[in-house]
Design a protein around this motif. Structure first.
Motif, PDB file in Angstrom:
ATOM      1  N   ARG A  75       0.829  -1.202   0.000  1.00  0.00           N
ATOM      2  CA  ARG A  75       0.000   0.000   0.000  1.00  0.00           C
ATOM      3  C   ARG A  75       0.867   1.258   0.000  1.00  0.00           C
ATOM      4  N   TYR A 118       1.545   5.227   1.071  1.00  0.00           N
ATOM      5  CA  TYR A 118       1.273   6.138   2.181  1.00  0.00           C
ATOM      6  C   TYR A 118       1.694   7.549   1.796  1.00  0.00           C
ATOM      7  N   SER A 148       0.609  12.126   2.563  1.00  0.00           N
ATOM      8  CA  SER A 148       0.011  13.146   3.424  1.00  0.00           C
ATOM      9  C   SER A 148      -0.545  14.274   2.571  1.00  0.00           C
ATOM     10  N   PHE A 171      -2.662   9.501   4.958  1.00  0.00           N
ATOM     11  CA  PHE A 171      -3.565   8.565   4.295  1.00  0.00           C
ATOM     12  C   PHE A 171      -2.791   7.396   3.706  1.00  0.00           C
ATOM     13  N   ARG A 172      -3.547   6.372   3.295  1.00  0.00           N
ATOM     14  CA  ARG A 172      -2.971   5.272   2.531  1.00  0.00           C
ATOM     15  C   ARG A 172      -3.978   4.817   1.480  1.00  0.00           C
ATOM     16  N   GLU A 192      -7.853   5.190   2.854  1.00  0.00           N
ATOM     17  CA  GLU A 192      -8.174   5.456   4.263  1.00  0.00           C
ATOM     18  C   GLU A 192      -7.428   6.683   4.750  1.00  0.00           C
ATOM     19  N   LEU A 201      -5.693   7.931   7.902  1.00  0.00           N
ATOM     20  CA  LEU A 201      -5.157   7.289   9.096  1.00  0.00           C
ATOM     21  C   LEU A 201      -5.042   8.237  10.275  1.00  0.00           C
ATOM     22  N   HIS A 202      -4.829   9.510   9.997  1.00  0.00           N
ATOM     23  CA  HIS A 202      -4.657  10.473  11.090  1.00  0.00           C
ATOM     24  C   HIS A 202      -5.034  11.855  10.595  1.00  0.00           C
ATOM     25  N   PRO A 220       1.902   1.394  10.548  1.00  0.00           N
ATOM     26  CA  PRO A 220       0.653   1.276   9.790  1.00  0.00           C
ATOM     27  C   PRO A 220      -0.149   0.009  10.049  1.00  0.00           C
ATOM     28  N   ASP A 237      -2.726  -2.479  11.335  1.00  0.00           N
ATOM     29  CA  ASP A 237      -4.008  -2.480  12.044  1.00  0.00           C
ATOM     30  C   ASP A 237      -3.988  -3.593  13.086  1.00  0.00           C
TER      31      ASP A 237
END
Length: 290
Positions: free
Chosen positions: A145, A147, A149, A162-163, A172, A174-175, A218, A220
């Motif tokens: 994936r 990653y 920003s 995001f990723r 997604e 992520l933050h 990263p 989960d």
């Protein structure tokens, strides 16, 4: 005054202009080049090209073979790239465009190294709290994936992490930066892979007011629980962090305590066996770097 592509020979110390850019080539390149395993160089120009929305180009390391692989067309398909490209494990070129224009706020795109197969994998709408103005080079994780920003967006409008999958699936956030005291704001740069699966990053604002350096993993962490007559058999994905298993009965409040059970890594999973309690149990994993 449209920009150049050059190389610097450290011995004996000379600069060689490989190409002076023309309008059709793309103008005002703003970022670093990336080199393929075969030696070809790839880059972006922020304006110029067929629509004056910027280009993706290719050339050989000696300056020969220059070609425009893609001219950006604007809107949902992106325009005016300011960040460089990355070559993913599938051999494709991936990048972002940042400008806020019309109803769009940038995109993530992919194309092949011969210029075919251009796709806008994700276009960001200007409305709402989603990511806006992705600026940094994307980074690929071991799971394939990507990653990255965005400089703005998120609930606090201070940027997001995001990723996304290489085919555009699984996007997604992520933050969301700036959501808590001391959190960073406005992430401008690419993430750096540490080597254990985690990444380092920076923000140009937030923290004590002058920016932050942060680390994130990263993976989960979702726990599975299997019950035997005497134990709860727990498992969750292993990551770069050290995991401590905590539990509580939940009676009279959540007073979390270390479980005292050994955590063992088996392949890509952490496992623990905890004696069952007649009053019921809640479990959580506390993660920290050593």
């Amino acid at each position: 005054n449209r920009g150049t592509i050059y190389k610097f020979n450290k011995d004996p110390g000379s600069l060689v202009v490989l190409r002076s850019l023309a309008m059709a080539d793309g103008q005002q390149p703003q970022c670093e080049l990336v080199q393929s395993a075969a030696g070809a160089l790839f880059g972006t120009a922020s304006i110029g090209g067929a629509q004056n929305f910027g280009t993706v180009y290719r050339l050989e390391a000696d300056g020969n073979g220059f070609s425009v692989l893609h001219s950006f067309t604007g809107g949902a398909a992106g325009q005016n790239p300011l960040s460089g490209l990355m070559i993913a494990s599938d051999g494709g070129l991936y990048g972002t465009t940042p400008p806020l224009f019309g109803s769009f706020a940038g995109c993530i795109y992919r194309l092949n190294t011969d210029g075919t197969g251009f796709q806008a994998l994700k276009s960001f709408p200007l409305a709402g709290t989603g990511p806006k103005a992705p600026r940094a080079v994307l980074v690929e994780a071991p799971d394939g994936r990507l990653y990255g920003s965005a400089l703005s967006g998120g609930a606090a409008n201070q940027g997001v992490m995001f990723r996304i999958g290489r085919n555009g699936d699984g996007f997604e956030v992520l933050h969301e930066f700036g959501m808590s005291p001391g959190d960073g704001e406005t992430p401008p740069a690419a993430f750096t892979a540490v080597g254990d699966g985690s990444f380092l990053g920076v923000t140009e604002a937030g923290g004590n007011g002058h920016g932050t350096v942060f680390r994130f993993d990263p993976v989960d962490v979702r726990m599975r629980i299997g019950l035997t007559p005497i134990t709860a058999e727990l498992g969750w994905p292993a990551s770069s962090t050290v995991a401590t298993l905590e539990l509580t009965s939940g009676v009279g409040g959540f007073d979390w305590q270390q479980s005292g059970s050994a955590v063992t890594r088996v392949g890509d999973e952490n496992r623990a066996a905890v004696p069952r309690s007649t009053t019921g149990q809640f479990f959580r994993v506390h993660r920290a770097w050593p």
